[in-house]
Design a protein around this motif. Sequence first.
Motif, PDB file in Angstrom:
ATOM      1  N   ASP A   1       0.916 -17.727   0.076  1.00 58.62           N
ATOM      2  CA  ASP A   1       1.514 -16.180  -0.277  1.00 58.62           C
ATOM      3  C   ASP A   1       2.442 -16.229  -1.043  1.00 58.62           C
ATOM      4  O   ASP A   1       3.453 -15.253  -0.550  1.00 58.62           O
ATOM      5  CB  ASP A   1       1.298 -15.504   0.997  1.00 58.62           C
TER       6      ASP A   1
ATOM      7  N   THR B   1      -2.780  -6.199  -2.961  1.00 60.72           N
ATOM      8  CA  THR B   1      -2.695  -4.377  -1.903  1.00 60.72           C
ATOM      9  C   THR B   1      -4.410  -5.229  -1.344  1.00 60.72           C
ATOM     10  O   THR B   1      -4.295  -3.763  -0.171  1.00 60.72           O
ATOM     11  CB  THR B   1      -2.413  -3.414  -2.917  1.00 60.72           C
ATOM     12  N   MET B   2      -4.865  -4.983  -2.553  1.00 60.06           N
ATOM     13  CA  MET B   2      -6.678  -5.902  -1.840  1.00 60.06           C
ATOM     14  C   MET B   2      -6.640  -6.041  -0.435  1.00 60.06           C
ATOM     15  O   MET B   2      -7.612  -5.926   0.262  1.00 60.06           O
ATOM     16  CB  MET B   2      -7.313  -6.326  -2.817  1.00 60.06           C
ATOM     17  N   THR B   3      -6.076  -7.500  -0.119  1.00 65.90           N
ATOM     18  CA  THR B   3      -5.772  -8.437   0.643  1.00 65.90           C
ATOM     19  C   THR B   3      -5.017  -8.436   1.911  1.00 65.90           C
ATOM     20  O   THR B   3      -5.060  -8.796   3.131  1.00 65.90           O
ATOM     21  CB  THR B   3      -5.994  -9.817   0.321  1.00 65.90           C
ATOM     22  N   ASN B   4      -3.510  -8.203   1.620  1.00 67.83           N
ATOM     23  CA  ASN B   4      -2.547  -7.946   2.251  1.00 67.83           C
ATOM     24  C   ASN B   4      -1.500  -7.101   2.130  1.00 67.83           C
ATOM     25  O   ASN B   4      -0.285  -6.743   2.363  1.00 67.83           O
ATOM     26  CB  ASN B   4      -1.439  -8.778   2.274  1.00 67.83           C
ATOM     27  N   GLY B   5      -2.494  -5.336   1.920  1.00 68.34           N
ATOM     28  CA  GLY B   5      -1.924  -4.017   1.238  1.00 68.34           C
ATOM     29  C   GLY B   5      -0.815  -3.388   2.365  1.00 68.34           C
ATOM     30  O   GLY B   5       0.211  -2.811   2.198  1.00 68.34           O
ATOM     31  N   TYR B   6      -1.241  -3.512   3.538  1.00 75.20           N
ATOM     32  CA  TYR B   6      -0.244  -3.264   4.549  1.00 75.20           C
ATOM     33  C   TYR B   6       0.259  -4.114   5.695  1.00 75.20           C
ATOM     34  O   TYR B   6       0.980  -3.364   6.812  1.00 75.20           O
ATOM     35  CB  TYR B   6      -0.862  -2.544   5.860  1.00 75.20           C
TER      36      TYR B   6
ATOM     37  N   SER C   1       0.805  -1.413   0.033  1.00 73.97           N
ATOM     38  CA  SER C   1      -0.014  -0.076  -0.022  1.00 73.97           C
ATOM     39  C   SER C   1       1.122   0.782   0.073  1.00 73.97           C
ATOM     40  O   SER C   1       0.349   2.729  -0.314  1.00 73.97           O
ATOM     41  CB  SER C   1      -0.898   0.169   1.004  1.00 73.97           C
TER      42      SER C   1
ATOM     43  N   GLU D   1      -1.236  -5.430  -7.376  1.00 72.49           N
ATOM     44  CA  GLU D   1      -2.801  -4.889  -7.158  1.00 72.49           C
ATOM     45  C   GLU D   1      -3.372  -5.994  -6.944  1.00 72.49           C
ATOM     46  O   GLU D   1      -4.361  -5.131  -5.260  1.00 72.49           O
ATOM     47  CB  GLU D   1      -2.808  -4.999  -8.780  1.00 72.49           C
ATOM     48  N   LYS D   2      -3.387  -7.565  -6.430  1.00 67.88           N
ATOM     49  CA  LYS D   2      -3.878  -8.620  -6.310  1.00 67.88           C
ATOM     50  C   LYS D   2      -3.853  -8.065  -4.806  1.00 67.88           C
ATOM     51  O   LYS D   2      -4.883  -7.845  -3.504  1.00 67.88           O
ATOM     52  CB  LYS D   2      -3.881  -9.559  -6.493  1.00 67.88           C
TER      53      LYS D   2
END
Length: 403
Positions: free
Chosen positions: A159, A177-182, A132, A174-175
């Motif tokens: 992962d 970032t939606m689920t493990n972005g931080y 992110s 992009e993928k």
Amino acid sequence: MESILFIESARSGSSREALAAATRLGFTPILLTCKKRFLCQFDASTQIYCLDHINERVIRETIQELRQKGYMIRAIMSFVDPYVSMAATLSNEYCQSAISVEALKVLENKCETRNVLRTNSTSISYEAFIPSAIQPSFSTTDRKFPQILKKATSNGSKDLYKIETAEQLEAVIEKITMTNGYEQWLLEDYVEGIQYIIELAVYEGIPNVIAIIQQEITHDVTFVVTGYDVCMTIEPKMEKELTSAVDEIIRDIGLYHGTCHLEMRYTDRGWKLIEINPRIAGGAMNRMVEEAFGISIVEETIKLFIGKEPDYHKKKMQPVYTSYITLAKAGYLLQIEGAEQAKSTPGMIEVHVSAAIGSLMMPPLSMGCRYGYVMAKGITQEEAKNRAEHAANLLTFYLEPID
């Protein structure tokens, strides 16, 4: 009542075998778990405490309760991520163990491990980042592909992605970032070469290579190990270089007292480190090493925790191969045939099927999509492998396709 306290376990494999090892050594094993099904799946020698949550506060409260009931806890251990360093911390505090906790904490995070070993000769090029927070230009930066993308706290091939192009990198980032972005991720150079597990124990600062196991890796969406070949010997040049590499890694990590396993590849530039985990490898690893060399790693680890000198001397040299079972298609399991036939084949040590009738079966997207294994021995490593693979091919899984 002298006891060993274990934090979590798998249903089978190394972590469960540690409970039996504690019993053999004369201790009462106590298991803290969140898995209620374990209440009826473990034998009576194990005391099971089913908790709603496992964290340090809850464990401390449980330790006090156990002490009031008369249990004398000699060690607190875990062979399951992510509890290894927490268990060692509590064992040092409550049981006067001498485990290298800070080193184990480093090994629980792949980014921290890479940072500590950044100047080590076994290190590979890497970038640590938080999805992110990266700049848009991150995906288009000039890089040599393929690359390996993995989450800093991943295990069991979850992962983890092999990235072939800049376009694929952009899509995967992009993928995630939606689920493990931080969360922290690593982008590493892909290293060619045969991959090995190095089972390692460090006692009073001296590294002991217990076993070297060659891995056979299947790569589709991710990397899944489908075969393990316990090496009786390796070439003298490789062995000399491995000894030097292990000494250097353990020195830089600061592991003085504890166990771990390394995944390394032997390349044209020598040994290169893929990753380290602060525990024995799971699954069939302990059984394989015990069958091959007469060493129970989990039993010797318990000795290390309680202050006794472990014994890593090989009592025998028996070639052993383990073939893991994966499926090419998804579906609900209807029936399994061939298990008894597989068990009766020459050299068979164990046929283990972990899938339950009615469960959803998937292609090998992670280590969790392996549905059992066949372990065999032979006069030679080649014979052990042929026997294991032949027996595995006798197993037939009937699936109901997903609509």
